[in-house]
Design an enzyme around this catalytic site. Structure first.
Site, short mmCIF file in Angstrom:
data_model
loop_
_atom_site.label_atom_id
_atom_site.label_comp_id
_atom_site.label_asym_id
_atom_site.label_seq_id
_atom_site.Cartn_x
_atom_site.Cartn_y
_atom_site.Cartn_z
N SER A 98 0.83 -1.22 0.00
CA SER A 98 0.00 0.00 0.00
C SER A 98 0.86 1.26 0.00
CB SER A 98 -0.98 0.00 1.17
OG SER A 98 -0.32 -0.27 2.37
N HIS A 119 -2.10 -8.88 1.82
CA HIS A 119 -1.71 -7.68 2.57
C HIS A 119 -2.75 -7.43 3.66
CE1 HIS A 119 0.19 -3.98 3.47
NE2 HIS A 119 -0.14 -3.25 2.43
N HIS A 137 6.50 -13.12 8.97
CA HIS A 137 6.56 -11.76 8.40
C HIS A 137 7.71 -11.68 7.41
CE1 HIS A 137 6.62 -7.34 8.17
NE2 HIS A 137 5.37 -7.44 8.55
N ARG A 143 3.49 -4.48 17.74
CA ARG A 143 2.08 -4.06 17.62
C ARG A 143 1.17 -5.18 18.12
NH1 ARG A 143 1.88 -2.76 11.44
NH2 ARG A 143 2.79 -4.85 11.49
N ASP A 162 -1.59 -9.05 12.82
CA ASP A 162 -2.91 -9.60 12.49
C ASP A 162 -3.33 -10.76 13.38
OD1 ASP A 162 -3.39 -7.85 10.38
OD2 ASP A 162 -2.13 -9.03 9.03
N1 HAX Z 1 2.33 -20.97 8.68
C1 HAX Z 1 2.80 -21.98 7.93
N2 HAX Z 1 3.86 -21.86 7.09
C2 HAX Z 1 4.48 -20.68 7.05
C3 HAX Z 1 4.06 -19.59 7.84
C4 HAX Z 1 2.93 -19.77 8.67
N3 HAX Z 1 2.43 -18.76 9.39
N4 HAX Z 1 4.87 -18.53 7.59
C5 HAX Z 1 5.76 -18.94 6.65
N5 HAX Z 1 5.52 -20.22 6.33
C6 HAX Z 1 6.19 -21.01 5.30
C7 HAX Z 1 5.94 -20.32 3.95
O1 HAX Z 1 4.69 -20.68 3.39
C8 HAX Z 1 7.11 -20.80 3.12
O2 HAX Z 1 6.83 -22.08 2.65
P1 HAX Z 1 7.19 -22.53 1.12
O3 HAX Z 1 8.68 -22.38 1.01
O4 HAX Z 1 6.71 -23.94 1.05
O5 HAX Z 1 6.44 -21.58 0.23
C9 HAX Z 1 8.22 -20.88 4.16
O6 HAX Z 1 7.59 -20.94 5.44
C10 HAX Z 1 9.17 -19.71 4.13
O7 HAX Z 1 8.45 -18.51 4.24
P2 HAX Z 1 9.07 -17.28 5.01
O8 HAX Z 1 10.37 -16.91 4.39
O9 HAX Z 1 9.09 -17.59 6.47
O10 HAX Z 1 7.96 -16.15 4.84
P3 HAX Z 1 7.77 -15.11 3.64
O11 HAX Z 1 8.65 -13.95 3.88
O12 HAX Z 1 7.86 -15.79 2.31
O13 HAX Z 1 6.25 -14.69 3.85
C11 HAX Z 1 4.33 -14.16 5.16
C12 HAX Z 1 5.84 -13.92 4.95
C13 HAX Z 1 3.81 -13.16 6.19
C14 HAX Z 1 3.57 -13.93 3.83
C15 HAX Z 1 4.14 -15.62 5.66
O14 HAX Z 1 4.81 -15.79 6.90
C16 HAX Z 1 2.67 -15.96 5.80
O15 HAX Z 1 2.04 -16.30 4.80
N6 HAX Z 1 2.12 -15.87 7.06
C17 HAX Z 1 0.70 -16.13 7.27
C18 HAX Z 1 -0.18 -15.02 6.70
C19 HAX Z 1 -0.06 -13.72 7.47
O16 HAX Z 1 -0.04 -13.69 8.70
N7 HAX Z 1 0.01 -12.58 6.74
C20 HAX Z 1 0.03 -11.25 7.36
C21 HAX Z 1 1.40 -10.59 7.33
C22 HAX Z 1 1.38 -9.24 8.01
C23 HAX Z 1 0.98 -8.15 7.06
O17 HAX Z 1 1.75 -7.72 6.20
N8 HAX Z 1 -0.23 -7.65 7.18
O18 HAX Z 1 -0.68 -6.66 6.36
#
Ligand code: HAX
Length: 436
Positions: free
Chosen positions: A241, A271, A317, A326, A372
Site C-alpha cells: 500500500s 496484505h 513476516h 504491535r 494480524d
Molecule cells: N504458517 C505456515 N507456514 C508458514 C508460515 C505460517 N504462518 N509462515 C511462513 N511459512 C512457510 C511459507 O509458506 C514458506 O513455505 P514454502 O517455502 O513452502 O512456500 C516458508 O515458510 C518460508 O516462508 P518465510 O520466508 O518464512 O515467509 P515469507 O517472507 O515468504 O512470507 C508471510 C511472509 C507473512 C507472507 C508468511 O509468513 C505468511 O504467509 N504468514 C501467514 C499469513 C499472514 O499472517 N500474513 C500477514 C502478514 C502481516 C501483514 O503484512 N499484514 O498486512
C-alpha cells in the site's frame, strides 16, 4: 497554518541534504539486484528513502525514530485515557517531533473543522449493490472525494513545484479528517440499516469513529479504536500500500488518487485482508475444541495442521524476525481490558505454543506473531463481527502514514518513478555474456 510552518522550517535543511547526496554520491551503489530478487517481487531491494518510519527486523516499527513502546509512553493521550491521540501521531508523522498536548489537540481541531463529507459521496456509495465489498466502497469514497482536491485545482491554475507540498498537505488534512465518518457511513450502510450518527464535537478523531458506529456507551471500545488507529498507521515505504501510493503520487496524482491506489493494494489477501483470515482461523480452532484446550492438545493440533500444509495466518513476516510489538501492545490491552474473553485467551495460548512448533520447521524464517494475530479477535469482542470490514479499519489508520509520506515526497520534489523492465531473452543474453 501551524503544520505547514513546522514543515517549512525543516525544508531547507532536508532539501540541501538530498541535493548533497545526489550531487556528491550519485554513483554510490546501495545494492545489486539478483535474478531471484527480480523474480520474487524485488524482495529486500532498497529502492526508496523514507524518513517517516522504518521496520527493524528485531525491534519492529519505528516512527520518526521512536519504537512502538516509546510512543505509547510519550505521545499525548486522549482526555481520561491512556491511549494516544491520533492528532498527536499525525503531527509526529508530518513534523518529525513529539507534539505537546496542545499541538496534538490543534490537529484534532483542524480535523473537526474539515470532517464534513459532501452528500454526493454518500449517494455514490449508496448506489452500489448491497453485496459490494466494504473496501471497494471505501476506495470509491476516496475517489469521489477527489473532486475536492485543492492540489488538482491549483495545478490547473499553475503553481510552482517548490509549493506543491502545501496543497498536498491541505488535501491530506481534508482527507484524513473525513476518514472516520466515511468508514462509519459504510459500516452503518452495510450492517446497521443505514443509521446516521453525526460526529460529536467534543470527541477525538478515533473515539468519533466508535461513536458514529453506535458504540458511544463503551469507553473501552473508544480506547481500542485509539490503539488500533495508532498501531496500524505506518510500516515504512516498501509494503504494497505504501509503495503503490508513493508510485501513483510520483505522477503528481493528488492525495485522494494516491491513497485510493494504496487502499486497492491493501484490499489484497496477501496484505490487509490477512486479519480477517486470522480471526476465521482462531474461531475454527475454538469450534474444534469447544473450550480452551490444554497446551499439549493445542500443540498436537497445530503440528497436524502444519504437516497438512496449512498456512497459519497471523504468524510470520517478510521483514520482522521477532514478535511484532504491535501484537504485544494489543495483547497488553487484552490482558488489561478483557482478561476473561475466551477467544483472547486462545490468542495468548497460541502465542505460547505455535512459535516452538513453527521453529521445528526450518523453512519458516519468522515463527513469531504479526499484528494480524490478534486485532480481529479484539474487534470481535466489541461486537464488530463483520470480518470484511476489518481492512477498512486498517485503511482508515494507514492513510495517516500514506498521506504523510506523500506530502514529504512532494516537499522533497521527488521525481516520477520509472524503473525499467527487460525481456526474458535479454536477461538470458546478459547472463550468457557474463559467462555465468
Ligand atoms: N504458517 C505456515 N507456514 C508458514 C508460515 C505460517 N504462518 N509462515 C511462513 N511459512 C512457510 C511459507 O509458506 C514458506 O513455505 P514454502 O517455502 O513452502 O512456500 C516458508 O515458510 C518460508 O516462508 P518465510 O520466508 O518464512 O515467509 P515469507 O517472507 O515468504 O512470507 C508471510 C511472509 C507473512 C507472507 C508468511 O509468513 C505468511 O504467509 N504468514 C501467514 C499469513 C499472514 O499472517 N500474513 C500477514 C502478514 C502481516 C501483514 O503484512 N499484514 O498486512
Amino acid at each position: 497554518m501551524f503544520l505547514a510552518d513546522r514543515i517549512e522550517a525543516q525544508l531547507p535543511g532536508w532539501r540541501d541534504r538530498v541535493q548533497r547526496l545526489r550531487g556528491k554520491s550519485g554513483d554510490f551503489k546501495v545494492c545489486d539486484v539478483t535474478v531471484s530478487q527480480i523474480y520474487s517481487g524485488i524482495r529486500g531491494v532498497q529502492i526508496q528513502v523514507s524518513d517517516i518510519s522504518f521496520v527493524d527486523p528485531y525491534e519492529g516499527l519505528r516512527i520518526r525514530g521512536y519504537t512502538v513502546p516509546e510512543l505509547m509512553k510519550t505521545l499525548p493521550k486522549a482526555t481520561g485515557s491512556e491511549m494516544p491521540l491520533a492528532g498527536g501521531l499525525f503531527y509526529l508523522l508530518l513534523c518529525d517531533e513529539i507534539p505537546t498536548a496542545e499541538e496534538a489537540e490543534m490537529v484534532e481541531e483542524e480535523w473537526r473543522q474539515r470532517c464534513l463529507i459532501p452528500t454526493y459521496v454518500y449517494n455514490a456509495i449508496r448506489r452500489m449493490p448491497a453485496d459490494t465489498h466494504p473496501m471497494t466502497l471505501f476506495s470509491m469514497g476516496l475517489m469521489a472525494l477527489q473532486r475536492e482536491s485543492v492540489f488538482a485545482k491549483n495545478f490547473e491554475i499553475g503553481v510552482i513545484k517548490e509549493d506543491y507540498w502545501r496543497y498536498y498537505l491541505e488535501d491530506a488534512l481534508n482527507l484524513t479528517a473525513k476518514l472516520p465518518g466515511l468508514a462509519a457511513f459504510i459500516y452503518n450502510l452495510r450492517y446497521q440499516d443505514g443509521i446516521y450518527i453525526p460526529p460529536k464535537p467534543d470527541h477525538d478523531w478515533s473515539a468519533n469513529f466508535a461513536h458514529m458506529i453506535d458504540r458511544s456507551d463503551d469507553p473501552d471500545y473508544h480506547d481500542l479504536c485509539r490503539l488500533f488507529f495508532f498501531l496500524h498507521s505506518d510500516h515504512e515505504g516498501g509494503n504494497v500500500s505504501a509503495h503503490a501510493a508513493h508510485l501513483v503520487s510520483s505522477a503528481l496524482s493528488d492525495v485522494y488518487l494516491s491513497c485510493a491506489a494504496g487502499m486497492n493494494g491493501l484490499a489484497g489477501p496477501l496484505h490487509g485482508l490477512a486479519n480477517q483470515e486470522c480471526l476465521k482461523w482462531l474461531l475454527s480452532v475454538q469450534d474444534h475444541f469447544g473450550q480452551l484446550p490444554t497446551k499439549a492438545d493445542l500443540r498436537v493440533y497445530l503440528k497436524h495442521q502444519l504437516e497438512g500444509g496449512k498456512l497459519i495466518p497471523g504468524y510470520g513476516h517478510a521483514v520482522l524476525r521477532t514478535t511484532d510489538p504491535r501484537f504485544t501492545e494489543q495483547l497488553n490491552f487484552a490482558r488489561k481490558y478483557l482478561p476473561t474473553d475466551g477467544l483472547l485467551q486462545l490468542v495468548e495460548l497460541v502465542y505460547h505454543t505455535l512459535p516452538d512448533v513453527l521453529k521445528e520447521n526450518n523453512k519458516v524464517s519468522n515463527p513469531w506473531p504479526n499484528v494480524d494475530a490478534i486485532n480481529g479477535a479484539l474487534q470481535y469482542h466489541f461486537g464488530v463481527k463483520e470480518f470484511d470490514f476489518y481492512t477498512v479499519l486498517f485503511g482508515v489508520s494507514r492513510i495517516l502514514g500514506l498521506s504523510a509520506h506523500i506530502v514529504w515526497s512532494r516537499a522533497l520534489m521527488k521525481p516520477i518513478e520509472r524503473p525499467k523492465s527487460l525481456t526474458t531473452e535479454m536477461l538470458e543474453a546478459m547472463i550468457q555474456t557474463s559467462g555465468n
